[in-house]
Design a protein around this motif. Structure first.
Motif, short mmCIF file in Angstrom:
data_model
loop_
_atom_site.label_atom_id
_atom_site.label_comp_id
_atom_site.label_asym_id
_atom_site.label_seq_id
_atom_site.Cartn_x
_atom_site.Cartn_y
_atom_site.Cartn_z
N TRP A 620 0.84 -1.20 0.00
CA TRP A 620 0.00 0.00 0.00
C TRP A 620 0.88 1.25 0.00
O TRP A 620 0.65 2.19 -0.75
CB TRP A 620 -0.93 0.00 1.22
CG TRP A 620 -1.98 1.07 1.17
CD1 TRP A 620 -3.26 0.94 0.68
CD2 TRP A 620 -1.86 2.44 1.60
NE1 TRP A 620 -3.92 2.14 0.78
CE2 TRP A 620 -3.09 3.08 1.33
CE3 TRP A 620 -0.82 3.17 2.17
CZ2 TRP A 620 -3.31 4.42 1.64
CZ3 TRP A 620 -1.04 4.51 2.47
CH2 TRP A 620 -2.29 5.13 2.21
N ARG A 624 1.19 4.15 -2.83
CA ARG A 624 0.87 5.52 -2.48
C ARG A 624 2.06 6.47 -2.71
O ARG A 624 1.97 7.65 -2.47
CB ARG A 624 0.43 5.55 -1.01
CG ARG A 624 -0.13 6.85 -0.52
CD ARG A 624 -1.45 7.21 -1.22
NE ARG A 624 -1.97 8.44 -0.65
CZ ARG A 624 -3.19 8.58 -0.11
NH1 ARG A 624 -4.02 7.55 -0.13
NH2 ARG A 624 -3.56 9.72 0.38
N GLN A 830 -3.27 -5.09 5.83
CA GLN A 830 -3.53 -4.13 4.76
C GLN A 830 -5.03 -3.90 4.56
O GLN A 830 -5.47 -2.79 4.31
CB GLN A 830 -2.89 -4.58 3.45
CG GLN A 830 -3.09 -3.53 2.36
CD GLN A 830 -2.16 -3.69 1.19
OE1 GLN A 830 -1.03 -4.15 1.33
NE2 GLN A 830 -2.64 -3.31 0.01
N GLU A 834 -6.82 -0.32 4.90
CA GLU A 834 -7.64 0.27 3.83
C GLU A 834 -9.02 0.66 4.36
O GLU A 834 -9.58 1.70 3.98
CB GLU A 834 -7.77 -0.71 2.65
CG GLU A 834 -6.48 -0.78 1.83
CD GLU A 834 -6.42 -1.98 0.90
OE1 GLU A 834 -7.31 -2.87 0.99
OE2 GLU A 834 -5.47 -2.04 0.09
#
Lengths: 1001, 96, 190
Positions: A620, A624, A830, A834
């Motif tokens: 992630w 990002r 994760q 999220e």
């Protein structure tokens, strides 16, 4: 083209011609050649210049002992310096060039030093360039440019190297007759055997010496034996593999040249492989290296070891000369005379210092037409500069050790010399044993073994074929037996035993004039060390062989003195008036022959240099666009730049989000330890400075750990899950150390305490949600935990679920804001992250990295262990007396009362506010009271942390300052590397929300 | 590279272990009763023999057990291995 | 247990599963892993493990009760790794042990998310592992029924030889090291 190639014979493959270049000249050889044999076949005589005097040099040996033929191979990133041509297997397209000469070995500008050779004795550089001392750096640069060998590649090495670890029962090093016999004996017993040899082919002396073993020729026996070994399932055969290091507990390092001999390498194969072998038993069958003789101009191209001459003639079908003289003090070189004669080389004389030696071999040579055996005589000088053109022979008075009678010239272009044999005792000596001088045989032999190793064959002074085979078989069988195998009946071999005349030891041939006036008598060809240099060293007071080595460079080359050392030691002994063996050997150190850095590095470079640890949310962060920071082995998000942002802007934005809204960070890297058992609390009482037994179930507490020396070691927040169970956290970098530290006390000092420690760092993904709106975000993803401020107070934890995943939620704060840490099983890390992000969209949730975490904690004056502390800082120095219990003992407590820990003037933890307010001091900046004081300016402390605080709109720093706690409001100076001096005011380290109101909401 | 016998796992490579220094250093039961010098002696002073040395090792990458080793600091020979709490075996000069 | 997606440690490693000449590497994900501490001589403890997990704890160092879950691997004189078919079983097992052994001195920690398993099979499997491991992996020394904790390319691992004819081995590795180790093994298998 191959003017010196014999029309038939040898072990080369004539149907596989190979092209190569030497100094740009196109040459040809055959598969099975070494670069050296191919160069000789092409008539190349001079291929190098010597290290110090730039004298022309040619090939001397045929193996690892070669001191001269060091060539640069390949181009660009593939280039390799200082490769011994004698150990380089020829391949198609090989590019070789001379080193240490310009423009080339035939004409070398550097040879001008040769004219001043008399002015360059041992120690010349030490004596001459001593003064003035500060010029040494300049001198050294020029001296190094004038000397030196090949050049390093400037490009990264494009090849791949690998390592492999293996175990075996019996490691046999050297695959000559003794090694093969040893491997056969051990292999037949079923033992795991590894047989290694540095050459491309097994066989050792059988590759160039005709022999009879049983009813077969030596070559047939060799072929059958190697085939038999290859059939054995537990036997590993490693040709082109050098055992270069013998270390503790029978651990040896071998380097296998996997594709060095292949043109262009082989796809997917490493170039070299480093074998790290743990052997239960080792059989050393490393053979012996022929010893050269020391006489005037003995370095001229065309002077070669007799065994090398035989090797080139018999194994490679190359004629190294057309008209030869053999100079030997023993019988073995007589065979070389016969080999040369058989190959059509005119052997005009065999010069032998012995008086009338008698043996079948000598008689056989005497019977040959055209060979004059001149006994009681020596070769004392050589004619010819670029190549031998003749030799000076004179009578030898052994008693007086002088020349006798008139000197005569014999014309020749090849001089084959033999001064006897030096057993290759290098690995034996590396194993920790000491080689001993055998007066009778005149050589160093293996002494008492100190590790599980034994020597057999030439390396043990057993020079005859039958004695080698029998000793090898016995050694292999004994080694197998020692590892629990049954090798069966003792095996002996049938091979003819020829009587030999005794050798006459000859360490230095007398010269016609005083040694210091005579032409150079080289002892160490690679370093240009002469007999005169050694004698000078002894005269100047260097008596220990180790000192002589360092003064004269004897044995310092890449060949480690394989040819010269024993002669050198005997010459030093003579100069001291000692027996030849008395000075002993210098220390034998790995590596036996040089090893490439590539092989030592293996795959441990680039992404495999060190482990890279990643959290469950790593993909992630990457997606990002996070920039990462290395923290220990971990990759942690450092900051998350948005389009057009630099680090400073990104961090300011992230900080403000945490202070004013809500922000989220990955805290999974914190160490986590499950502490469980009836004595868990009692144990933590001893580990942490504060008290844990009174902590209520469901509550958290910050703890500080000290080393037994009283210095801060680690910190973290731990929670009491149950009466007998704690969830402990440690710093990211300290996790493994803290667990090991606690296990050590538990196992070795307090085994009566009943608790277990289990690392659960990797089990939990930890999500920090921080900021005034963090509760609002949590409410959206957490239905079964009452998040009300009163019912879920600061420093407590709850079990429940987040986004439907079982979770432990801690209400703690490292930022000073309202904050929660969500711990979930990492497999769902994760997903939960999220879900929290999605829930936070409406509140502007902002991911932040370690830099923002640092700024936030620094604004609150929270320490980072290892950044604000350095192993010399006590809790009192940090102003953290409040966490140090007075009512119990704990590790490090007694040390806090040591005189040094309670003295005045210790460095103490303070805050700094700079003037101007936007100037951020570099971390590590030294602090002084007056930057203009006379040097050395007294230093009073240093900056440990320093940031720009967007929230305070001021640069802030944390520092350790002598007596700092009593200096609040005073000004210190920070001199910077660029010459500027920044003033700063000492303040309390808590810059923001001193009352702690913000997290209590 | 040493080959160390873990009392549980057997012979393993040195790279699996960590070194803990001199063995049989006992933490004083009442640190407050000690002078600074006595405490410093416990904390800092270690024997550094040429020859047999009793030392602690931990099989860090294996079973994570601490144990004791008698090792010759000259030859690196390991003369004995014994568990925490066991009496050191007699290795002749171990008391040197 | 939830709508949240389970992500194994190696989900993002390119090149897995790998099938090369004489070597295959696959991740055996989402199994149940329980770290178990207790006294081997405590019959109550051992019986509870037998009843709950269906395995009998191996008492000899470096041995395993089997090669496939459910099985127990010896990790230390009072420490075992329980391998169970799925992570749900691990959670159930830990809860059941906590209930059955209340008041006993023991510890069971669910570490199903903390580690994963790489299975290497094929004739080259042991050779590939030998590039990063100093343990003697000869099948005659390290065969099915044994296990060992050791280092593999600077990561700490547990090795478990399989019972298959090709001499496959499973490598249990901590989650955070798994990505690094998988890449290392793929490189070593080239």
């Amino acid at each position: 083209m191959q003017s010196r190639r014999l029309p038939n014979g040898g072990r080369i493959e004539r149907d596989r011609p190979l092209r190569f270049t030497f100094n740009g000249r196109r040459c040809e050889g055959y598969a099975g050649d070494t670069l050296a044999s191919a160069l000789l076949a092409n008539g190349v005589g001079v291929l190098a210049r010597s290290f110090k005097y730039h004298r022309p040099r040619g090939i001397v040996g045929s193996g690892a002992e070669e001191p001269n033929a060091l060539l640069q191979l390949g181009r660009d990133g593939y280039t390799l310096p200082n490769q011994r041509a004698t150990q380089v297997d020829l391949y198609d397209g090989l590019v070789a060039a001379s080193v240490n000469c310009w423009p080339g070995p035939q004409f070398d500008v550097g040879a001008v030093t040769s004219a001043f050779a008399k002015l360059l004795p041992a120690g010349f550089y030490y004596k001459t360039f001593m003064w003035p001392q500060r010029f040494w750096g300049t001198y050294e640069r020029y001296i190094r440019r004038a000397a030196g060998l090949g050049h390093c590649p400037r490009e990264p090495d494009p090849d791949i190297y690998e390592k492999i670890n293996v175990h075996c029962d019996v490691l046999v090093i050297g695959a000559g007759p003794a090694g093969i016999a040893a491997a056969l004996a051990a292999g037949k017993s079923g033992a795991r055997v590894i047989l290694v040899d540095e050459q491309s082919e097994f066989g050792g002396s059988l590759l160039y010496r005709e022999a009879e073993i049983g009813a077969r020729s030596g070559a047939e026996w060799l072929r059958e034996s190697v085939a038999a070994l290859a059939e054995m399932a537990e036997v590993t055969l490693l040709p082109r593999t050098t055992a270069f290091g013998y270390y503790s507990h029978n651990w040896l390092a071998l380097v296998e040249r996997v594709t060095d001999h292949l043109s262009g390498g082989a796809a997917g194969q490493p170039r070299q492989r480093l074998w790290r072998v743990r052997a239960r038993q080792v059989v050393l069958a490393t053979g012996a290296i022929e010893r050269p003789l020391v006489f005037c101009n003995n370095d001229r191209p065309g002077v070669m070891l007799a065994s090398a001459v035989s090797t080139y003639v018999k194994r490679y079908a190359v004629r190294p000369g057309t008209r030869a003289v053999v100079f030997t003090n023993n019988d073995t070189a007589y065979q070389t005379a016969l080999d040369l004669q058989q190959a059509g080389v005119a052997v005009v004389a065999v010069v032998d210092p012995r008086d009338n030696p008698r043996s079948p071999l000598v008689s056989a040579v005497r019977r040959q037409q055209g060979i004059e055996v001149i006994d009681g005589a020596v070769v004392h000088d050589v004619f010819g500069r670029m190549h031998v053109s003749g030799v000076k022979v004179a009578g030898f008075d052994a008693r007086a050790a002088t020349l006798s009678g008139a000197s005569r010239r014999i014309d020749c272009d090849l001089l084959a010399v033999s001064g006897g044999w030096n057993p290759t005792v290098h690995l034996h000596a590396q194993s920790g044993a000491r080689a001993l001088f055998d007066e009778q045989r005149g050589c160093f032999l293996p002494g008492q073994s100190v590790q599980a190793e034994r020597s057999a064959g030439g390396c043990n002074g057993e020079f005859g074929l039958k004695s080698s085979l029998d000793a090898g078989a016995a050694a292999g069988a004994d080694a197998a037996r020692a590892t629990g195998f049954k090798p069966g009946r003792k095996q002996t071999y049938k091979a003819p035993v020829a009587a030999q005349a005794e050798a006459r030891l000859l360490w230095r041939v007398p010269a016609q004039t005083r040694v210091s006036r005579a032409p150079k008598q080289f002892v160490d060809l690679q370093n240009d060390t002469s007999a005169a240099d050694l004698e000078l060293a002894v005269r100047e007071g260097f008596h220990s062989i180790e000192h002589v080595k360092r003064y004269t460079a004897l044995g310092f080359g890449t060949d480690q003195g394989k040819l010269g050392n024993v002669n050198g030691m005997a010459i030093v002994a003579a100069a001291r008036g000692d027996n030849p063996g008395r000075p002993g050997t210098t220390t034998f150190r790995p590596a036996y022959t040089p090893v490439t850095f590539g092989a030592i590095a293996g795959r441990e470079l680039g992404e495999f240099f060190a482990p890279v640890r990643k959290t469950a949310m790593h993909p992630w962060h990457e997606a990002r666009g996070a920039r990462f920071e290395d923290v220990g082995q971990w990759k942690r998000p450092w900051f998350y730049p948005q389009a057009g942002e630099d680090m400073h802007q990104a961090v300011n934005r992230e900080c403000l989000a945490a202070r004013n809204g809500v922000a989220i960070m990955d805290a999974s890297t914190l160490g986590k330890i499950d502490v469980r058992g009836p004595d868990a609390a009692a144990f933590l009482d001893r580990i942490y400075t504060n008290s844990w037994s009174a902590l209520a179930v469901g509550r958290c507490r910050y703890g500080l750990m000290l080393g037994e020396d009283g210095m801060v070691m680690d910190d973290g927040v731990s929670a009491r899950l149950a009466e007998d169970r704690f969830h402990m956290t440690t710093t990211t970098g300290g996790a493994a150390h803290v667990l090991g530290w606690m296990e050590r006390w538990l196992q070795t000092e307090w085994p009566q305490l009943r608790l277990h420690l289990t690392s659960v760092t990797d089990q939990w993904a930890t999500i920090g949600v921080v900021g005034p709106k963090s509760r609002d975000v949590l409410r959206k993803v957490c239905s079964d935990i009452d998040l009300d401020a009163a019912r879920f107070p600061f420093m407590s934890f709850r079990e429940g679920s987040v986004a439907g995943v079982r979770a432990r939620v801690f209400r703690i704060s490292f930022s000073g804001e309202l904050g929660f840490e969500i711990n979930v099983a990492a497999n769902y890390g994760q997903g939960v992250w999220e879900a929290v992000m999605a829930a936070g969209v409406e509140f502007g949730i902002t991911p932040y990295g370690t830099e923002t975490m640092h700024v936030l904690r620094a604004e609150k004056g929270f320490i980072i262990v290892g950044q604000d502390t350095d192993g010399s800082v006590t809790p009192v120095d940090l102003g953290m007396d409040w966490i140090v219990s007075k009512r119990k003992d704990f590790l490090g407590r007694r040390s806090l009362a040591r005189a040094d820990c309670v003295r005045e003037g210790r460095k103490q933890f303070v805050g700094l506010l700079t003037d101007p307010p936007d100037k951020v001091l570099p971390e590590g900046t030294q602090l002084v009271d007056d930057a203009n004081a006379a040097t050395p300016v007294p230093m009073i402390g240093h900056v440990t942390s320093s940031y720009y605080s967007a929230c305070l709109q001021h640069s802030i720093a944390l520092a350790l300052v002598k007596g700092g706690a009593k200096r609040m409001g005073e000004t210190v100076q920070a001199p910077l590397a660029d010459g500027h001096v920044v003033s700063a005011t000492i303040v309390d380290p808590v810059f923001y929300d001193r009352e702690g109101a913000r997290h209590n909401v | 590279m040493l080959h160390i016998e873990c009392p549980w796992c057997g012979q393993r490579d040195q790279t699996e272990f960590s070194y803990g220094g001199e063995a049989h250093i006992v933490r004083p039961t009442d640190p407050d009763a000690l002078s600074d010098a006595q405490w410093a002696d416990y904390l800092f002073m270690r024997t550094n023999p040429r020859g047999r040395h009793r030392e602690q090792w931990c099989h860090t990458s294996g079973c994570r057990r601490w144990f004791n080793v008698v090792r010759d600091t000259v030859s690196y020979e390991i003369l004995a291995v014994y568990r925490v709490g066991e009496t050191p075996p007699d290795t002749d000069a171990a008391a040197d | 247990m939830s709508e949240i997606e389970l992500r194994t440690p190696l989900v993002a490693v390119p090149g897995l599963p790998y099938r090369g000449r004489d070597i295959e590497i696959v991740e055996v994900a989402s199994q149940g892993h329980v770290n178990l501490r207790g006294a081997a001589r405590n019959a109550v403890f051992k019986d509870a493990v037998q009843a709950t997990a269906g395995v009998s704890l191996p008492l000899a160092a470096n041995t395993a009760s089997g090669t496939q879950p459910p099985c127990a691997l010896w990790l230390g004189p009072d420490e075992w790794l329980l391998r169970l078919p799925g992570e749900a079983q691990a959670a159930t097992c830990v809860d059941a042990l906590d209930a059955a052994l209340a008041g006993e001195f023991f510890a069971a920690s669910d570490i199903s998310s903390a580690q994963t398993v790489l299975r290497l099979s094929g004739a080259h499997a042991r050779r590939v592992l030998s590039k990063g491991c100093t343990l003697d992996l000869h099948p005659g020394v390290f065969g099915a029924g044994r296990c060992a904790q050791t280092n593999m390319a600077q990561a700490t691992v547990i090795l478990l030889p399989l019972a298959d004819a090709a001499g496959g081995i499973e490598v249990v590795v901590r989650r955070s090291f798994a990505d690094y180790l998988a890449r290392w093994l793929l490189d070593a298998s080239r």
